[in-house]
Design a protein around this motif. Structure first.
Motif, mmCIF file in Angstrom:
data_model
loop_
_atom_site.group_PDB
_atom_site.id
_atom_site.type_symbol
_atom_site.label_atom_id
_atom_site.label_comp_id
_atom_site.label_asym_id
_atom_site.label_seq_id
_atom_site.Cartn_x
_atom_site.Cartn_y
_atom_site.Cartn_z
ATOM 1 N N THR A 9 29.729 46.076 39.251
ATOM 2 C CA THR A 9 29.686 47.100 40.270
ATOM 3 C C THR A 9 29.845 48.459 39.639
ATOM 4 O O THR A 9 30.358 48.600 38.544
ATOM 5 C CB THR A 9 30.815 46.864 41.294
ATOM 6 O OG1 THR A 9 32.057 46.861 40.604
ATOM 7 C CG2 THR A 9 30.624 45.541 42.023
ATOM 8 N N ILE A 14 36.980 49.866 43.279
ATOM 9 C CA ILE A 14 37.264 48.444 43.324
ATOM 10 C C ILE A 14 38.188 48.091 42.173
ATOM 11 O O ILE A 14 37.918 48.370 41.027
ATOM 12 C CB ILE A 14 35.965 47.625 43.223
ATOM 13 C CG1 ILE A 14 35.044 47.998 44.386
ATOM 14 C CG2 ILE A 14 36.238 46.150 43.203
ATOM 15 C CD1 ILE A 14 33.690 47.371 44.291
ATOM 16 N N SER A 16 39.139 44.941 41.405
ATOM 17 C CA SER A 16 38.909 43.615 40.848
ATOM 18 C C SER A 16 38.164 43.720 39.530
ATOM 19 O O SER A 16 37.483 44.698 39.266
ATOM 20 C CB SER A 16 38.092 42.767 41.833
ATOM 21 O OG SER A 16 38.820 42.575 43.021
ATOM 22 N N VAL A 26 33.442 35.432 41.890
ATOM 23 C CA VAL A 26 34.598 36.077 41.282
ATOM 24 C C VAL A 26 35.731 35.065 41.310
ATOM 25 O O VAL A 26 36.069 34.557 42.375
ATOM 26 C CB VAL A 26 35.013 37.333 42.079
ATOM 27 C CG1 VAL A 26 36.347 37.865 41.575
ATOM 28 C CG2 VAL A 26 33.955 38.416 41.940
ATOM 29 N N THR A 246 35.169 36.332 47.825
ATOM 30 C CA THR A 246 35.863 37.422 47.137
ATOM 31 C C THR A 246 34.854 38.318 46.436
ATOM 32 O O THR A 246 34.967 39.550 46.460
ATOM 33 C CB THR A 246 36.871 36.861 46.116
ATOM 34 O OG1 THR A 246 37.829 36.050 46.796
ATOM 35 C CG2 THR A 246 37.596 37.993 45.392
ATOM 36 N N ARG A 247 33.853 37.716 45.827
ATOM 37 C CA ARG A 247 32.813 38.515 45.180
ATOM 38 C C ARG A 247 32.039 39.339 46.210
ATOM 39 O O ARG A 247 31.705 40.503 45.974
ATOM 40 C CB ARG A 247 31.849 37.614 44.402
ATOM 41 C CG ARG A 247 30.782 38.403 43.627
ATOM 42 C CD ARG A 247 29.934 37.481 42.763
ATOM 43 N NE ARG A 247 28.918 38.252 42.066
ATOM 44 C CZ ARG A 247 29.104 38.834 40.881
ATOM 45 N NH1 ARG A 247 30.282 38.744 40.277
ATOM 46 N NH2 ARG A 247 28.129 39.511 40.305
ATOM 47 N N THR A 250 34.103 42.246 47.195
ATOM 48 C CA THR A 250 34.102 43.233 46.126
ATOM 49 C C THR A 250 32.867 44.117 46.222
ATOM 50 O O THR A 250 32.936 45.345 46.086
ATOM 51 C CB THR A 250 34.154 42.536 44.750
ATOM 52 O OG1 THR A 250 35.332 41.728 44.670
ATOM 53 C CG2 THR A 250 34.178 43.549 43.618
ATOM 54 N N ALA A 289 40.017 41.896 46.226
ATOM 55 C CA ALA A 289 38.856 42.774 46.097
ATOM 56 C C ALA A 289 39.226 44.248 46.225
ATOM 57 O O ALA A 289 38.339 45.102 46.255
ATOM 58 C CB ALA A 289 37.816 42.411 47.161
#
Length: 375
Positions: A9, A14, A16, A26, A246-247, A250, A289
């Protein structure tokens, strides 16, 4: 629980870890999940995040501090909410979001002209409710068939006179940074979505009175696409689902503007008689995240009468409850869904907040922002 009888990203916001584009999920540790139901002091270590409101000083999510509201979202039936507003093909989706739930969230957390996003758009409920409310909308959907249906629903909305900007992108929401144009980064006011969860899809049934050839009850439209497609989060195990979501969260944090919200509809379910508290686990995914939990709401799936809730459970759901009770498990018909509301932290004082043409006041300039976002 309310119930009724029978890639990398590019944003610095973020916290994470950054992962390569070939990594489909993730990682979210088992310790983080277990800590929700065991020792709260373990959560800070598991997530790697320090305490942040409403995270307690031990690092655990303190659900008691989250504001709670009840949304009366089932005063009319699901069929009545969709009649004339969605194409008939929409009814085949196995886990449709109730239109009134999406509409309530959109009214509560956005102003006309603002941008609403759904990374798991399905048949397009969030998008339709957004443009009907005078907002702009964009969605991502994994299954090509539902991309087509969502686009048909948007076209039907335009025929009703709602010509606001709206589009559906075909792709895997775990790859959000590579799917959406740069123009969306940091500009979304609200995300409304729902992950696939357990066997609790809605589905439909055919009986002897409605065309069953052998006189038995048969379920249909209760599955997502091919069950052999392991890239579909609906077909993976519980922990891979949490990792994948979770990804997605994020990536959502990257497109949200500071102070923007994510409203996630989700419900617990039972697996081998054991309760899977997915709502609490989704809060943990959001924390991982870099998002803050600000509300945990109740969206009713039952009509509010003078003295009771009138459940709107389907034949499919009622039959499931009956069979579980016959086996000695005292389940009740679900009368609500949890709505987990997360927020992206506000920008530091004096930091410009991206705004799109037609956007209302942004969080950084809204005098009521602190009250509304629980800061």
């Amino acid at each position: 629980m309310l119930h009724q009888d029978a890639g990398s990203t590019s944003t610095g916001a973020i916290s994470s870890p950054i992962h390569g584009s070939d990594d489909p999920t993730v990682p979210i540790s088992r310790a983080l999940i277990d800590a929700l139901d065991t020792d709260p002091a373990q959560t800070e270590t598991a997530t790697g995040h320090g305490p942040a409101s409403p995270i307690s000083t031990t690092g655990a999510v303190d659900f008691g501090d989250l504001p709670l509201s009840v949304w009366a979202t089932a005063q009319t039936s699901p069929a009545a909410q969709r009649k004339g507003r969605y194409v008939p093909e929409s009814t085949a989706h196995p886990a449709k979001m109730l239109p009134a739930v999406a509409a309530h969230a959109i009214r509560a957390y956005t102003r006309p002209g603002e941008l609403v996003f759904d990374p798991m758009a399905g048949s397009g409920t969030t998008l339709v409710e957004a443009i009907d409310a005078g907002r702009r909308a964009v969605g991502v959907e994994y299954e090509p068939h539902w991309v087509t249906v969502a686009r048909a629903n948007l076209e039907l909305a335009r025929e009703r006179g709602h010509d606001h900007d709206a589009e559906v992108v075909h792709g895997d929401a775990r790859q959000l940074p590579f799917l959406l144009p740069e123009t969306y980064q940091g500009r979304v006011a609200l995300i409304v979505t729902s992950p696939p969860y357990g066997p609790s899809t809605h589905g439909q049934v055919v009986t002897s009175g409605t065309g069953s050839q052998d006189g038995k009850v048969h379920k249909y439209h209760h599955r997502y696409g091919s069950t052999l497609d392991r890239g579909n989060l609906a077909n993976v195990g519980h922990h891979r689902l949490l990792a994948g979501f979770t990804r997605i969260l994020t990536g959502c944090a990257a497109v949200l503007r500071p102070g923007g919200h994510i409203a996630i509809t989700v419900r617990p379910w039972r697996e081998h008689s054991e309760l899977i508290d997915l709502p609490s686990q989704i809060i943990a995914c959001g924390h991982a995240a870099g998002l803050r939990p600000v509300e945990r709401c109740v969206a009713l799936l039952a009509r509010v009468a003078d003295r009771e809730l009138i459940a709107r459970g389907s034949f499919f759901q009622r039959d499931f409850i009956r069979k579980q009770r016959e086996q000695g498990l005292p389940l009740h018909l679900i009368a609500h869904e949890d709505v987990i509301v997360l927020a992206k932290p506000l920008a530091p004082s004096g930091t410009p907040v991206p705004a799109s043409p037609g956007d209302g006041p942004t969080a950084a300039h809204d005098p009521d922002a602190d009250r509304r976002w629980g800061s």
